[in-house]
Design a protein around this motif. Structure first.
Motif, PDB file in Angstrom:
ATOM      1  N   SER A  25       2.104  11.237  -3.836  1.00  0.00           N
ATOM      2  CA  SER A  25       2.544  10.185  -2.923  1.00  0.00           C
ATOM      3  C   SER A  25       3.978  10.460  -2.502  1.00  0.00           C
ATOM      4  CB  SER A  25       2.467   8.813  -3.592  1.00  0.00           C
ATOM      5  OG  SER A  25       1.127   8.406  -3.779  1.00  0.00           O
ATOM      6  N   TYR A  26       4.324   9.980  -1.317  1.00  0.00           N
ATOM      7  CA  TYR A  26       5.693  10.074  -0.827  1.00  0.00           C
ATOM      8  C   TYR A  26       6.278   8.664  -0.773  1.00  0.00           C
ATOM      9  CZ  TYR A  26       4.551  14.812   0.751  1.00  0.00           C
ATOM     10  OH  TYR A  26       4.172  16.141   0.812  1.00  0.00           O
ATOM     11  N   ILE A  27       7.375   8.453  -1.466  1.00  0.00           N
ATOM     12  CA  ILE A  27       7.946   7.107  -1.540  1.00  0.00           C
ATOM     13  C   ILE A  27       9.453   7.135  -1.313  1.00  0.00           C
ATOM     14  CG2 ILE A  27       6.141   6.285  -3.117  1.00  0.00           C
ATOM     15  CD1 ILE A  27       8.117   6.620  -5.415  1.00  0.00           C
ATOM     16  N   VAL A  28      10.003   5.966  -1.020  1.00  0.00           N
ATOM     17  CA  VAL A  28      11.454   5.776  -0.912  1.00  0.00           C
ATOM     18  C   VAL A  28      11.788   4.422  -1.531  1.00  0.00           C
ATOM     19  CG1 VAL A  28      11.933   7.197   1.114  1.00  0.00           C
ATOM     20  CG2 VAL A  28      11.146   4.854   1.421  1.00  0.00           C
ATOM     21  N   PRO A  29      13.019   4.253  -2.004  1.00  0.00           N
ATOM     22  CA  PRO A  29      13.406   2.945  -2.544  1.00  0.00           C
ATOM     23  C   PRO A  29      13.352   1.873  -1.464  1.00  0.00           C
ATOM     24  CG  PRO A  29      14.950   4.651  -3.230  1.00  0.00           C
ATOM     25  CD  PRO A  29      14.072   5.259  -2.182  1.00  0.00           C
ATOM     26  N   GLU A  30      12.957   0.688  -1.854  1.00  0.00           N
ATOM     27  CA  GLU A  30      12.879  -0.444  -0.934  1.00  0.00           C
ATOM     28  C   GLU A  30      14.220  -0.703  -0.243  1.00  0.00           C
ATOM     29  OE1 GLU A  30      11.751  -3.557   1.251  1.00  0.00           O
ATOM     30  OE2 GLU A  30      10.300  -2.654  -0.114  1.00  0.00           O
ATOM     31  N   ASP A  31      15.324  -0.491  -0.977  1.00  0.00           N
ATOM     32  CA  ASP A  31      16.651  -0.784  -0.423  1.00  0.00           C
ATOM     33  C   ASP A  31      17.317   0.430   0.236  1.00  0.00           C
ATOM     34  OD1 ASP A  31      17.084   0.685  -2.687  1.00  0.00           O
ATOM     35  OD2 ASP A  31      18.461  -0.735  -3.646  1.00  0.00           O
ATOM     36  N   ASN A  32      16.577   1.534   0.386  1.00  0.00           N
ATOM     37  CA  ASN A  32      17.152   2.715   1.040  1.00  0.00           C
ATOM     38  C   ASN A  32      16.045   3.490   1.763  1.00  0.00           C
ATOM     39  OD1 ASN A  32      18.942   4.664   1.876  1.00  0.00           O
ATOM     40  ND2 ASN A  32      19.106   5.675  -0.095  1.00  0.00           N
ATOM     41  N   LYS A  33      15.429   2.837   2.737  1.00  0.00           N
ATOM     42  CA  LYS A  33      14.289   3.438   3.432  1.00  0.00           C
ATOM     43  C   LYS A  33      14.699   4.587   4.348  1.00  0.00           C
ATOM     44  CE  LYS A  33      11.691  -0.895   3.348  1.00  0.00           C
ATOM     45  NZ  LYS A  33      11.083  -1.981   4.154  1.00  0.00           N
TER      46      LYS A  33
ATOM     47  N   ALA B 282       7.244  -2.686  -6.458  1.00  0.00           N
ATOM     48  CA  ALA B 282       8.223  -3.761  -6.261  1.00  0.00           C
ATOM     49  C   ALA B 282       9.571  -3.184  -5.848  1.00  0.00           C
ATOM     50  CB  ALA B 282       8.372  -4.584  -7.543  1.00  0.00           C
ATOM     51  N   GLN B 283       9.845  -1.933  -6.256  1.00  0.00           N
ATOM     52  CA  GLN B 283      11.119  -1.277  -5.927  1.00  0.00           C
ATOM     53  C   GLN B 283      10.973  -0.159  -4.894  1.00  0.00           C
ATOM     54  OE1 GLN B 283      10.083  -1.145  -9.391  1.00  0.00           O
ATOM     55  NE2 GLN B 283      10.952  -3.171  -9.767  1.00  0.00           N
ATOM     56  N   PHE B 284       9.744   0.312  -4.670  1.00  0.00           N
ATOM     57  CA  PHE B 284       9.527   1.454  -3.781  1.00  0.00           C
ATOM     58  C   PHE B 284       8.453   1.136  -2.741  1.00  0.00           C
ATOM     59  CE2 PHE B 284      11.277   3.197  -7.664  1.00  0.00           C
ATOM     60  CZ  PHE B 284      12.125   4.207  -7.234  1.00  0.00           C
ATOM     61  N   VAL B 285       8.566   1.799  -1.595  1.00  0.00           N
ATOM     62  CA  VAL B 285       7.547   1.695  -0.553  1.00  0.00           C
ATOM     63  C   VAL B 285       7.164   3.103  -0.110  1.00  0.00           C
ATOM     64  CG1 VAL B 285       8.351  -0.539   0.296  1.00  0.00           C
ATOM     65  CG2 VAL B 285       9.287   1.568   1.275  1.00  0.00           C
ATOM     66  N   GLU B 286       6.059   3.207   0.599  1.00  0.00           N
ATOM     67  CA  GLU B 286       5.662   4.518   1.106  1.00  0.00           C
ATOM     68  C   GLU B 286       6.678   5.027   2.126  1.00  0.00           C
ATOM     69  OE1 GLU B 286       2.079   6.500   3.747  1.00  0.00           O
ATOM     70  OE2 GLU B 286       1.583   4.899   2.335  1.00  0.00           O
ATOM     71  N   TYR B 287       6.971   6.299   2.062  1.00  0.00           N
ATOM     72  CA  TYR B 287       7.910   6.901   3.007  1.00  0.00           C
ATOM     73  C   TYR B 287       7.378   6.731   4.434  1.00  0.00           C
ATOM     74  CZ  TYR B 287      10.642  10.469   5.454  1.00  0.00           C
ATOM     75  OH  TYR B 287      11.451  11.128   6.345  1.00  0.00           O
TER      76      TYR B 287
ATOM     77  N   SER C 214       0.818  -1.202   0.000  1.00  0.00           N
ATOM     78  CA  SER C 214       0.000   0.000   0.000  1.00  0.00           C
ATOM     79  C   SER C 214       0.858   1.261   0.000  1.00  0.00           C
ATOM     80  CB  SER C 214      -0.924  -0.006   1.229  1.00  0.00           C
ATOM     81  OG  SER C 214      -1.658   1.173   1.301  1.00  0.00           O
ATOM     82  N   ILE C 215       0.711   2.080  -1.040  1.00  0.00           N
ATOM     83  CA  ILE C 215       1.323   3.411  -1.087  1.00  0.00           C
ATOM     84  C   ILE C 215       0.165   4.397  -1.207  1.00  0.00           C
ATOM     85  CG2 ILE C 215       2.821   4.992  -2.361  1.00  0.00           C
ATOM     86  CD1 ILE C 215       4.430   2.597  -3.311  1.00  0.00           C
ATOM     87  N   ARG C 216      -0.024   5.184  -0.178  1.00  0.00           N
ATOM     88  CA  ARG C 216      -1.175   6.083  -0.156  1.00  0.00           C
ATOM     89  C   ARG C 216      -1.025   7.222  -1.167  1.00  0.00           C
ATOM     90  NH1 ARG C 216      -1.449   7.733   6.014  1.00  0.00           N
ATOM     91  NH2 ARG C 216       0.808   7.587   5.694  1.00  0.00           N
TER      92      ARG C 216
ATOM     93  N   TYR D 151      12.230  11.447   1.399  1.00  0.00           N
ATOM     94  CA  TYR D 151      11.261  10.940   0.438  1.00  0.00           C
ATOM     95  C   TYR D 151      11.446  11.519  -0.972  1.00  0.00           C
ATOM     96  CZ  TYR D 151       8.724  15.298   1.505  1.00  0.00           C
ATOM     97  OH  TYR D 151       8.369  16.614   1.692  1.00  0.00           O
ATOM     98  N   ILE D 152      10.911  10.773  -1.921  1.00  0.00           N
ATOM     99  CA  ILE D 152      10.733  11.241  -3.297  1.00  0.00           C
ATOM    100  C   ILE D 152       9.244  11.524  -3.456  1.00  0.00           C
ATOM    101  CG2 ILE D 152      10.930  10.677  -5.749  1.00  0.00           C
ATOM    102  CD1 ILE D 152      13.127   8.664  -4.985  1.00  0.00           C
ATOM    103  N   SER D 153       8.916  12.705  -3.919  1.00  0.00           N
ATOM    104  CA  SER D 153       7.509  13.066  -4.108  1.00  0.00           C
ATOM    105  C   SER D 153       7.120  12.864  -5.569  1.00  0.00           C
ATOM    106  CB  SER D 153       7.276  14.521  -3.694  1.00  0.00           C
ATOM    107  OG  SER D 153       5.920  14.861  -3.850  1.00  0.00           O
ATOM    108  N   VAL D 154       6.021  12.174  -5.779  1.00  0.00           N
ATOM    109  CA  VAL D 154       5.484  11.952  -7.134  1.00  0.00           C
ATOM    110  C   VAL D 154       4.128  12.641  -7.181  1.00  0.00           C
ATOM    111  CG1 VAL D 154       4.934  10.244  -8.895  1.00  0.00           C
ATOM    112  CG2 VAL D 154       6.603   9.697  -7.108  1.00  0.00           C
TER     113      VAL D 154
END
Length: 237
Positions: free
Chosen positions: A141-149, A93-98, A64-66, A153-156
């Motif tokens: 949405s605010y996200i970060v890479p799965e391997d660098n939580k 698959a590569q990003f999760v919610e911040y 879930s990425i809000r 954040y990265i804003s989209v």
């Protein structure tokens, strides 16, 4: 002879029925085992149920990425054109919610700033173009890479304009960024324009040429490309 006869004719005493005793012992053991194992089975079922619930919860959080929405127009909100949820779903698959800290007010403050058009007002001032203030809704949405939580954040974002010409005007201004003294100097921006919509990807910890930023940009293009022509621009590197 009489003594001998009495001896052999003496009434027999009742002996122990070993078959009945054996059956009774076995029944007792079975009941005892059942009493001992039944709580163990119940406890095992409870543990399994807890594990299933926990696994479902984890999956829900990971998948879930809000998408947050701010409507800046007095007219009735329209969500029909919202594509951020599609984009984030394709990259999850590569990003999760911040992961905003529960004690932090960072998220609430960012929402308030969007309602006040803080960023849009800065762009309107720097590029001398009031059309930036004509954005009717923002989906982001605010996200970060799965391997660098641990990164910021990265804003989209998706900015919808009521007027196609307003969106085009803003994008044309952005293309002249080298001629403008922009207030923000440390933010990396990727812009994608199509019709009355402008998409923005920005970050503090990632340059626009970073693979993470380019991955998001490409997915935006993949989602909007079937709808027609588009333009992109990115800075700073």
């Amino acid at each position: 002879m009489i003594l001998a006869t009495n001896l052999f004719n003496k009434p027999k005493t009742k002996g122990i029925d070993f078959k009945k005793v054996s059956v009774g012992v076995l029944c007792f053991l079975c009941i005892s085992c059942k009493k001992e194992t039944q709580p163990d089975k119940i406890q095992e079922q409870v543990v399994n149920q807890k594990r299933i619930v926990q696994e479902k919860t984890v999956i829900k959080e990971q998948d879930s990425i809000r998408v947050f929405r701010v409507f800046l127009s007095k007219e009735e909100p329209q969500d029909k054109n919202e594509k951020i949820s599609v984009i984030t779903k394709k990259i999850q698959a590569q990003f999760v919610e911040y992961p905003f800290e529960s004690t932090s007010k960072e998220l609430e403050e960012s929402i308030e700033k969007r309602k006040e058009k803080s960023f849009l007002k800065t762009l309107a001032r720097d590029f001398k173009n009031k059309d930036f203030l004509e954005v009717s809704s923002v989906h982001y949405s605010y996200i970060v890479p799965e391997d660098n939580k641990g990164s910021s954040y990265i804003s989209v974002e998706q900015w919808d304009f009521k007027d196609l010409q307003k969106a085009k005007s803003c994008f044309e201004s952005l293309k002249k960024y080298e001629e403008v003294e922009i207030y923000f100097k440390t933010i990396n921006w990727i812009w994608v324009h199509q019709d009355n919509t402008i998409y923005l990807v920005f970050a503090l910890d990632y340059q626009v040429t970073a693979k993470e930023m380019q991955r998001i940009k490409q997915e935006i293009i993949n989602v909007i490309k079937p709808s027609g022509e588009y333009q992109t621009i990115q800075f700073y590197e």
